[in-house]
Write an enzyme that holds these catalytic residues in place. Structure first.
Site, PDB file in Angstrom:
ATOM      1  CB  SER A  49       0.478  -4.080   8.910  1.00 24.19           C
ATOM      2  OG  SER A  49      -0.624  -3.214   8.748  1.00 24.19           O
ATOM      3  CD1 TRP A  50       1.863  -3.986   3.384  1.00 25.69           C
ATOM      4  CD2 TRP A  50       0.757  -2.797   1.847  1.00 25.69           C
ATOM      5  NE1 TRP A  50       2.915  -3.669   2.270  1.00 25.69           N
ATOM      6  CE2 TRP A  50       2.185  -3.032   1.287  1.00 25.69           C
ATOM      7  CE3 TRP A  50      -0.158  -2.286   1.100  1.00 25.69           C
ATOM      8  CZ2 TRP A  50       2.539  -2.287   0.125  1.00 25.69           C
ATOM      9  CZ3 TRP A  50       0.269  -1.773  -0.029  1.00 25.69           C
ATOM     10  CH2 TRP A  50       1.500  -1.811  -0.604  1.00 25.69           C
ATOM     11  CG  ASP A  51       2.687  -8.552   3.379  1.00 25.11           C
ATOM     12  OD1 ASP A  51       2.886  -7.209   3.695  1.00 25.11           O
ATOM     13  OD2 ASP A  51       3.395  -8.981   2.623  1.00 25.11           O
ATOM     14  CE1 TYR A  98      12.716  -8.848   7.190  1.00 23.07           C
ATOM     15  CE2 TYR A  98      12.053  -7.935   9.251  1.00 23.07           C
ATOM     16  CZ  TYR A  98      12.302  -7.700   7.832  1.00 23.07           C
ATOM     17  OH  TYR A  98      11.790  -6.733   7.394  1.00 23.07           O
ATOM     18  CD  GLN A 125       3.855  -3.079   5.796  1.00 26.50           C
ATOM     19  OE1 GLN A 125       2.895  -3.815   6.022  1.00 26.50           O
ATOM     20  NE2 GLN A 125       4.903  -3.112   5.200  1.00 26.50           N
ATOM     21  CG  ASP A 191      10.261  -1.405   1.778  1.00 25.85           C
ATOM     22  OD1 ASP A 191       8.900  -1.123   2.126  1.00 25.85           O
ATOM     23  OD2 ASP A 191      10.563  -2.657   2.255  1.00 25.85           O
ATOM     24  CD  GLU A 430       9.360 -10.182  -2.005  1.00 32.08           C
ATOM     25  OE1 GLU A 430      10.325 -10.626  -1.956  1.00 32.08           O
ATOM     26  OE2 GLU A 430       9.061  -9.014  -1.146  1.00 32.08           O
ATOM     27  CD  GLN A 445       5.914 -12.044  -0.324  1.00 27.47           C
ATOM     28  OE1 GLN A 445       7.014 -12.544  -0.305  1.00 27.47           O
ATOM     29  NE2 GLN A 445       5.741 -10.936   0.390  1.00 27.47           N
TER      30      GLN A 445
HETATM   31  C1  9WN Z   1      10.223  -4.423   5.483  1.00 25.61           C
HETATM   32  C2  9WN Z   1       6.490  -8.046   3.554  1.00 25.61           C
HETATM   33  C3  9WN Z   1       6.943  -6.927   3.241  1.00 25.61           C
HETATM   34  C4  9WN Z   1       6.061  -5.897   2.482  1.00 25.61           C
HETATM   35  C5  9WN Z   1       6.754  -4.754   2.065  1.00 25.61           C
HETATM   36  C6  9WN Z   1       8.051  -5.178   1.313  1.00 25.61           C
HETATM   37  C7  9WN Z   1       8.939  -5.725   2.293  1.00 25.61           C
HETATM   38  C8  9WN Z   1      10.043  -5.421   4.158  1.00 25.61           C
HETATM   39  C9  9WN Z   1      11.667  -5.826   3.994  1.00 25.61           C
HETATM   40  O1  9WN Z   1       8.228  -7.050   2.745  1.00 25.61           O
HETATM   41  O2  9WN Z   1       9.310  -4.755   3.430  1.00 25.61           O
HETATM   42  O3  9WN Z   1       8.965  -4.111   5.975  1.00 25.61           O
HETATM   43  O4  9WN Z   1      12.426  -6.566   4.908  1.00 25.61           O
HETATM   44  O5  9WN Z   1      11.871  -5.495   2.845  1.00 25.61           O
HETATM   45  O6  9WN Z   1       8.670  -3.950   0.580  1.00 25.61           O
HETATM   46  O7  9WN Z   1       5.990  -3.994   1.210  1.00 25.61           O
HETATM   47  O8  9WN Z   1       4.695  -5.759   3.359  1.00 25.61           O
HETATM   48  O9  9WN Z   1       6.266  -8.657   2.749  1.00 25.61           O
END
Ligand code: 9WN
Length: 461
Positions: A49-51, A98, A125, A191, A430, A445
């Site tokens: 979402s926020w990505d 994943y 998010q 996280d 990242e 990333q």
């Molecule tokens: C869980 C995708 C996402 C970011 C988060 C980051 C990480 C996921 C994970 O990766 O989270 O949502 O598997 O660790 O913490 O900010 O949106 O890049």
């Protein structure tokens, strides 16, 4: 080898080209017809979402149609109650690539509000999406040949964004405090930040009832850089509790969830996004009552952040809803008031002093002047472990953007220069070790590519 200030124009152009090509290469057209960008090709193969919002901001400098498609694809995962899920799953990812994936979230099975056409998670998010929509629409409006398309896009997307904001302002803030409650640390986007250590330590996992799960993330990143196994057990347990309650936020009001925190960074980004939504509403010619509602959300958010201000910390503190206690931890979230913007002069001064103090940019051991996710002065600071110390380019972008808005452009430029130099040396990593500059996590990333494009302020093909 200083890059940005002294580098010939062509080196910035090259970096921009690499960011652009990389961002496009991370895009996929899924078998369900959606076109979106994977957060990272291996580690994060879905649409986050926020990505995705930051990616769309970057893409708007490259190809307006791709940026528009990115946000359309994300909003295809919007729920009936307006929530925008933290992941819209990629149907072409093999099970186990994943986790947690569709087998865990089972959104449609647990909630009648989940979308029918796509699989999604059920948590959220940070709500930065209206900023992306505004960026896209403004870009479109700035050119004669795309102005009509941009106006139509504003009319198409504004009601969806409004529904999303209404969800955040109501379901996630039943008290009307101006601060949003997150029910899972994944919702913060940061996280396993030490911000969550206190509330997480109170999450008691019942090992017999915990779902069985795998850690595919450890195939793509070093285990010592990722959250620990205990953290993962707690993540799954919290997600399982929310899921089993039908992803219902009514449980929040009853205090029936194992984790509930007022997140100041999430709330600050919501204030900024509401300002974008307000401008979008005007372009979309929304009714006056909606404009007034958005204005109330903005004012209430600023009031909530003012109440979360802690003079000793010179910043805002999260609050554990279950204990009522503020979470006194030195992380980048202390800058939530700066990010929300329009600070009174004394608070702005205090935030800028904190940013340049030994707690953050002024720390003598930093390899470069980029903001670490956790202060090196915070007990338990770990320069390589996820969100417990490393620096994230995208969050540095959030900070430089806020600094510019606050009239602190020279400091923004310093951070931007250091960030771009690091990226040009190591690629679109990242996150990185703030004490050595070593790149960590995913090496491709997408939101780092987007941040690069935004910093370079270029992107036309
Ligand atoms: C869980 C995708 C996402 C970011 C988060 C980051 C990480 C996921 C994970 O990766 O989270 O949502 O598997 O660790 O913490 O900010 O949106 O890049």
């Amino acid at each position: 080898m200083p890059l940005v200030s002294t580098a010939p124009h062509s080196r910035r152009t090259l970096l921009g080209q690499q960011a652009r090509d990389g961002l496009i290469a991370n895009g996929v057209v899924a078998s369900d017809g959606r076109r979106f960008t994977k957060a990272a090709p291996k580690l994060y193969p879905h649409q986050w979402s926020w990505d995705s919002a930051f990616i769309a901001m970057g893409l708007s400098r490259v190809d307006l149609n791709l940026a528009m498609a990115e946000m359309r694809s994300l909003f295809a995962g919007q729920w009936g109650d307006g929530r925008l899920p933290h992941i819209v799953l990629n149907p072409d990812v093999a099970p186990g690539q994943y986790a947690p994936g569709a087998e865990f979230w089972q959104a449609r099975r647990f909630s009648p509000l989940a979308p029918r056409q796509v699989e999604t998670s059920g948590i959220v998010q940070p709500p930065v999406h209206a900023m992306a929509l505004e960026t896209i629409v403004r870009k479109g409006l700035s050119r004669k040949d795309t102005a009509a398309q941009a106006r139509a896009y504003a009319r198409e997307m504004y009601p969806k964004a409004l529904a999303w904001h209404r969800y955040v302002a109501t379901a996630r803030d039943p008290e009307g405090s101006g601060l949003a409650t997150i029910v899972h640390s994944w919702e913060s986007g940061l996280d396993n930040s030490p911000r969550w250590d206190g509330p997480l330590s109170r999450v008691k996992v019942d090992g017999r009832r915990l779902v069985r799960y795998e850690r595919p993330d450890l195939k793509h990143a070093d285990a010592s850089h990722r959250p620990s196994q205990l953290d993962y057990d707690r993540y799954y347990w919290k997600a399982q509790a929310y899921r089993d309650g039908g992803y219902s936020d009514a449980a929040l009001a009853r205090g029936a969830l194992p984790f509930a925190v007022k997140d100041v960074l999430f709330s600050a980004l919501f204030v900024r996004a509401n300002e974008s939504l307000l401008r979008l509403a005007k372009i979309a010619r929304a009714p006056a009552a909606e404009l007034a509602q958005i204005q109330r959300w903005i004012a209430n958010g600023r009031r909530g952040l003012a109440r979360a201000w802690d003079a000793e910390a010179s910043g805002a503190l999260d609050v554990d809803v279950l204990t009522g206690e503020p979470l006194r931890v030195k992380t980048i979230a202390l800058f939530a008031p700066l990010i929300a913007g329009r600070l009174p002069p004394d608070k702005l001064k205090a935030q800028l002093a904190l940013l340049q103090s030994r707690d953050f940019l002024g720390h003598p051991d930093l390899a470069q002047k980029v903001v670490p996710s956790t202060s090196p002065e915070q007990p338990g600071f770990d320069p390589t472990r996820y969100w417990r110390g490393p620096s994230w380019p995208i969050l540095n972008h959030v900070i430089t953007d806020a600094l510019r808005q606050a009239g602190a452009a020279p400091l923004a430029r310093q951070i931007e220069r250091a960030s771009l130099e690091q990226i040009s040396r190591h690629g679109f990593f990242e996150y990185s070790n703030p004490l050595t500059g070593e790149p960590l996590g995913s090496r491709v990333q997408a939101w780092t590519q987007a941040a690069t494009l935004m910093w370079l302020g270029q992107g036309k093909r």
